[in-house]
Write an enzyme that holds these catalytic residues in place. Structure first.
Site, PDB file in Angstrom:
ATOM      1  N   HIS A 132       0.879  -1.185   0.000  1.00 51.01           N
ATOM      2  CA  HIS A 132       0.000   0.000   0.000  1.00 51.01           C
ATOM      3  C   HIS A 132       0.917   1.236   0.000  1.00 51.01           C
ATOM      4  CE1 HIS A 132      -3.513   2.300   0.238  1.00 51.01           C
ATOM      5  NE2 HIS A 132      -3.988   1.965   1.419  1.00 51.01           N
ATOM      6  N   ASP A 229      -3.668  -1.176  12.588  1.00 53.99           N
ATOM      7  CA  ASP A 229      -4.606  -1.324  11.466  1.00 53.99           C
ATOM      8  C   ASP A 229      -5.658  -2.333  11.920  1.00 53.99           C
ATOM      9  OD1 ASP A 229      -5.829  -1.328   8.993  1.00 53.99           O
ATOM     10  OD2 ASP A 229      -4.172  -2.292   7.924  1.00 53.99           O
ATOM     11  N   ARG A 316      -3.081  11.649   2.726  1.00 54.90           N
ATOM     12  CA  ARG A 316      -3.207  10.748   1.574  1.00 54.90           C
ATOM     13  C   ARG A 316      -3.334  11.572   0.294  1.00 54.90           C
ATOM     14  NH1 ARG A 316      -5.105   5.824   2.022  1.00 54.90           N
ATOM     15  NH2 ARG A 316      -4.013   5.685   0.045  1.00 54.90           N
TER      16      ARG A 316
HETATM   17  N1   CP Z   1      -6.327   3.680   4.272  1.00 56.76           N
HETATM   18  C1   CP Z   1      -7.047   3.400   3.178  1.00 56.76           C
HETATM   19  O1   CP Z   1      -6.535   2.836   2.211  1.00 56.76           O
HETATM   20  O2   CP Z   1      -8.345   3.793   3.244  1.00 56.76           O
HETATM   21  P1   CP Z   1      -9.469   3.423   2.174  1.00 56.76           P
HETATM   22  O3   CP Z   1      -9.658   1.914   2.218  1.00 56.76           O
HETATM   23  O4   CP Z   1     -10.693   4.169   2.624  1.00 56.76           O
HETATM   24  O5   CP Z   1      -9.013   3.863   0.823  1.00 56.76           O
END
Ligand code: CP
Length: 338
Positions: A132, A229, A316
């Site tokens: 990610h 998480d 983000r």
């Molecule tokens: N942190 C993250 O990727 O959030 P979303 O799943 O809302 O995109």
């Protein structure tokens, strides 16, 4: 013609490139807040192919693109042929002729890599099973803004499912930047050994330090940031919850866990979404099932002044905007992969 500038996985990045992206994100953030942002991506069009739901990542890509003057098409899981009646390769070849860049969120890292191989335009990983990277960029920017010291002096301890994409990207990107990154998890949920080895190699070069351990006290000691998480990630079966709750209960972040750092300034990070209370369907179910009101983090920590989760969520967008600009704007475009 130069090769497209992709962002596929953190392990492809260099320290210099990450620092460039953070610097550009900071400039873009300031410009947006001051109302002086210049649209660099007009006449660009971006496709977002999302096989999984998203609040932050989708919105961040859309707002970042629109702020920069680019058009966006969101393709949800049910509205394209990709992988059903048309191959990923053919989809990539088609979309690459229509769009200037493609963001992909989905189940398999192999899919984003296939898109990149055939699209002929930049492809950005918006989350796969393994990585990610746009999350890790926002995490680094948030720590840089709030640590009060250089990232090379920062320690961050991630507690929970250390095997997931967020932990892997945090570990790798942190190691590249010279942070002290600790993963506290039961042995069965440690990051993949190959990822740990790659991060250790990067840390040797950057002066960073990495640790993956089930010893909570040694992992959290002195940490500037505690990070967690959700305990069962998107794409994993609900049947995992029994085993995860049993294994991860000791790794839950609450006020006592913050105190165990011995650092009165420890701050809290979470990539979101979070099960921090019982106001959601999932939160209510987990509260009833396991007696946990707030699962991976207690509500008081989540809402406390030490929590940076919404700063992290905002970042983000600023960091994704930097990725788009670096890939697409001739002024910011670099010659090597993102
Ligand atoms: N942190 C993250 O990727 O959030 P979303 O799943 O809302 O995109």
């Amino acid at each position: 013609m130069r090769d497209p500038i992709h962002l596929l996985k953190d392990i492809d990045l260099t320290q210099a490139r990450i620092l460039e992206l953070l610097e550009l994100a900071t400039q873009l953030k300031i410009a947006k807040k001051q109302g002086t942002e210049r649209a660099r991506l007009s006449r660009n069009n971006i496709a977002l192919i999302f096989e999984k739901p998203s609040t932050r990542t989708r919105s961040a890509f859309e707002v970042a693109a629109q702020d920069q003057g680019a058009g966006v098409t969101y393709v949800d899981p049910a509205s394209s042929h990709m992988g059903v009646s048309e191959s990923v390769e053919d989809t990539a070849r088609v979309l690459g002729r229509l769009y200037d860049g493609i963001a992909f969120r989905g189940f398999q890292q192999a899919t984003v890599e296939t898109l990149a191989r055939y699209a002929g335009v930049p492809v950005w990983n918006a989350l796969t099973d393994l990585w990610h990277p746009t999350q890790a960029l926002a995490d680094m920017l948030t720590m840089r803004e709030h640590a009060g010291k250089p990232l090379t002096e920062v320690s961050v301890c991630y507690l929970g499912d250390g095997h997931n994409n967020v932990a892997r990207s945090l570990l790798m990107t942190g190691a590249l930047l010279g942070l002290d990154v600790r993963i506290a998890a039961p042995a069965v949920l440690h990051p993949d050994p190959a990822a740990v080895e790659a991060a250790a190699h990067a840390a040797t070069r950057s002066g960073g330090h990495i640790m993956a351990t089930d010893d909570i006290d040694s992992a959290v000691r002195g940490a500037d940031f505690l990070y967690t998480d959700v305990w069962v990630s998107m794409g994993e079966p609900d049947s995992e919850w029994d085993a995860r709750v049993e294994a991860l209960r000791p790794f839950r972040i609450d006020a006592n866990m913050l105190a165990r750092t011995g650092n009165p300034k420890t701050q809290f990070l979470h990539c979101l979404p979070s099960v921090h209370d019982d106001t959601t369907t999932l939160g209510r179910h987990l509260h009833e099932q396991y007696g946990l009101n707030g699962v991976e983090v207690s509500d008081d920590v989540f809402r406390s002044p030490r929590s940076l989760v919404f700063e992290q969520a905002e970042n983000r967008m600023h960091t994704i905007k930097a990725v788009l600009a670096m890939s697409l704007d001739p002024a910011d475009r670099r010659t090597e992969g993102c």
